[in-house]
Each structure stands twice: as structure tokens, then as C-alpha cells.
Scaffold this motif. Structure first.
Motif: not given
Length: 311
Positions: A179, A181-183, A264-267
């Protein structure tokens, strides 16, 4: 004929260079040897022929009358040798299909997929060389180039191979919990690995490009290990040295095996576009178009498969 077989070509080259430059020193610079070596070769040639070829003239040298009269024939002889060597190179190339690509891409993506273009190659053997400038393709005997650059030259055709997503990635051990990863904040603390644009893959985005696109800032953004090629940086990332901006398609097998994971998959990902370029005329133009189509088909299948398997 025995006389011609034994005649030292290096000495004749020294004579021609001395005639062009009028100096043993400048002739030596041109030939990449010492002035003493040039003088020795000229003396050997004079001893063998039994005639004087050069004479001192001030601070330089000049050809004797007999050497000056023979020089045009010697120059034509070297021109004929060069022409013969070019013909030999052409004949060798006639049996091969030469593809130019950057070393990282060639080893990680192209080499494992060469079997997919076997039918398009016919009886030709494939030869892979490093990238060159597109305007040098004809001179270098390149049949197909894989490049990030698009040429507007009328004698070159081109087609898109694929658009690559370039994403931050690292070894799983560096991030611990999935979890995490998303940061994007992770990249404020992880060591950053860099591809040195002055040495190899000069089109890859930099960390400065990524942080700017993400609307984030980081101090000492240029600090960290630097590598001349993507393939070397990828091995450093797998070993846990830090985070790398990685091409999702080129490093597909490393992502699939879990050796590296996207973070950082949200970027939104950065993208770069790779193209196929080949001469529109020449004996292998149709073959090049067929190979380009086969590679494009392979790339499409890879991209589709990657979308299906990406978690």
C-alpha cells in the motif's frame, strides 16, 4: 608480381602523407605515428627502390622529381584499394540486415524478440549495432533504425513503434508494504538513481522532469548514483540501491517478475515515443518496411499484454 606483393603499403602511405603535408611531423600526426617512424619508413622505401624520394627543404621536406611524377599513380592506387574495401563491405552487408538501436533497448527488448522478425528477414542474417544519427543511415549501411527521434528527410520513412510510460520504480524491499506504493512522498526520501544523459540514453526523462510534472520539489534532486545506460541503472534498482525512472515496456520482464515495482502510481506517468526509421530507396527498402511492420505488431501485442497483466 612478387615485387608488388612485398611492397610495404605503410611506407607508401608515409610518402603520400609527407607529400601532402610537406613535413615529417605533420605527416606523423596524420598517420598517428612518430616523426621518426615516418622517416624510417621513407628510408626503407628508398633503400628498397634504390632511388631518392624526398629531400630536405628549409624546415620541411619536398619530393624529388621522380617521386613527384609517381605520386598521382600512388594516390590512384590507394583510391582503388579504398574502393575495393568499400565493395567488400557492401557485399558483406548484402547478406545481412543491420538494425541500429540504443544498447539498453537492444538488450532488454529487441534481442528477445528477434525471432518475431525471422520471416520478414527472409534469408538475411540480422546484425544489431549501436544507435547512429539518422542522417548517417545510408553512409553507415543501416537498414532500420529504432530511435526516439523523427526524421523529416524525404529519403527516410518512419512509423511509430510504441509510446512508453516512464514511471518511478524500485525494488520491493525499499517500500515494504504494497500500500506504500501509492505515495509520491516516498520519493522525497528514497535514493534516486540517474541515467547520465551525456553518456548514453540521452532522451530519457530526468527526475527533475518527474518532480516538475508531479508538482513537487525535492532538495538535492541531482544527487545519487549515475549510470551511462538504462540497463545498468535497472540492475542497480533491482539490487535495492534506489528508485529509477523506468520504461514500463522495456523493463517489462522486471516488472512482471516483481524485481521492481511501480511507486507513486497516483502521479500521471511521463511518456516517450519510440519510432522505426528506414531508407525508402535501396535494395532492402521493402525488406525494411516488412521488418518494421513485424516489430510494430510485436510492440502492439506487448503493450496489450502489459495492460492485461498490470495490477
Amino acid at each position: 608480381m612478387a615485387f608488388l606483393r612485398d611492397l610495404p603499403l605503410s611506407a607508401l602511405r608515409a610518402l603520400a602523407a609527407a607529400a601532402r603535408t610537406g613535413s615529417l611531423t605533420r605527416a606523423a600526426d596524420e598517420l598517428g605515428v612518430t616523426p621518426g617512424a615516418v622517416g624510417h619508413q621513407l628510408r626503407q622505401l628508398e633503400d628498397r627502390l634504390g632511388i631518392k624520394l624526398v629531400r630536405r627543404e628549409g624546415n620541411g621536406i619536398a619530393l624529388t622529381r621522380i617521386a613527384e611524377a609517381a605520386l598521382p599513380d600512388i594516390d590512384r592506387g590507394f583510391d582503388a584499394l579504398a574502393s575495393g574495401l568499400r565493395r567488400l563491405r557492401f557485399e558483406r552487408r548484402a547478406d545481412t540486415f543491420t538494425v541500429a538501436a540504443d544498447p539498453s533497448f537492444a538488450s532488454l527488448w529487441l534481442a528477445p524478440r528477434l525471432g518475431n522478425i525471422r520471416a520478414a528477414l527472409g534469408r538475411l542474417d540480422v546484425r544489431v549495432v549501436v544507435s547512429i544519427a539518422l542522417d548517417s543511415m545510408l553512409d553507415e549501411g543501416i537498414d532500420l533504425a529504432i530511435s526516439y527521434r523523427n526524421s523529416s528527410a524525404k529519403h527516410l520513412a518512419s512509423a511509430e513503434l510504441f509510446t512508453e510510460r516512464v514511471v518511478p520504480a524500485c525494488a520491493p524491499a525499499l517500500i515494504g508494504n504494497r500500500s506504500d506504493r501509492d505515495g509520491a512522498g516516498m520519493l522525497d526520501r528514497l535514493p534516486l538513481l540517474h541515467i547520465d544523459q551525456t553518456m548514453g540514453d540521452d532522451v530519457y526523462p530526468t527526475w527533475e522532469n518527474w518532480f516538475t510534472a508531479a508538482g513537487r520539489q525535492r532538495k538535492n534532486i541531482d544527487h545519487g548514483p549515475r549510470f551511462p545506460l538504462t540497463v545498468l541503472a535497472a540492475h542497480a534498482a533491482i539490487s535495492g540501491m534506489g528508485a529509477l525512472l523506468a520504461s514500463e515496456l522495456v523493463l517489462r520482464e522486471h516488472f512482471r517478475s516483481g524485481q521492481i515495482v511501480e511507486i507513486a502510481g497516483e502521479v500521471p506517468a511521463l511518456t516517450i515515443r519510440r519510432r522505426l526509421v528506414w531508407p525508402v530507396d535501396g535494395p532492402k527498402a521493402r525488406r525494411a518496411a516488412a521488418v518494421a511492420a513485424a516489430l510494430a505488431s510485436t510492440a502492439t501485442a506487448d503493450a496489450s499484454d502489459l495492460r492485461l497483466t498490470t495490477p
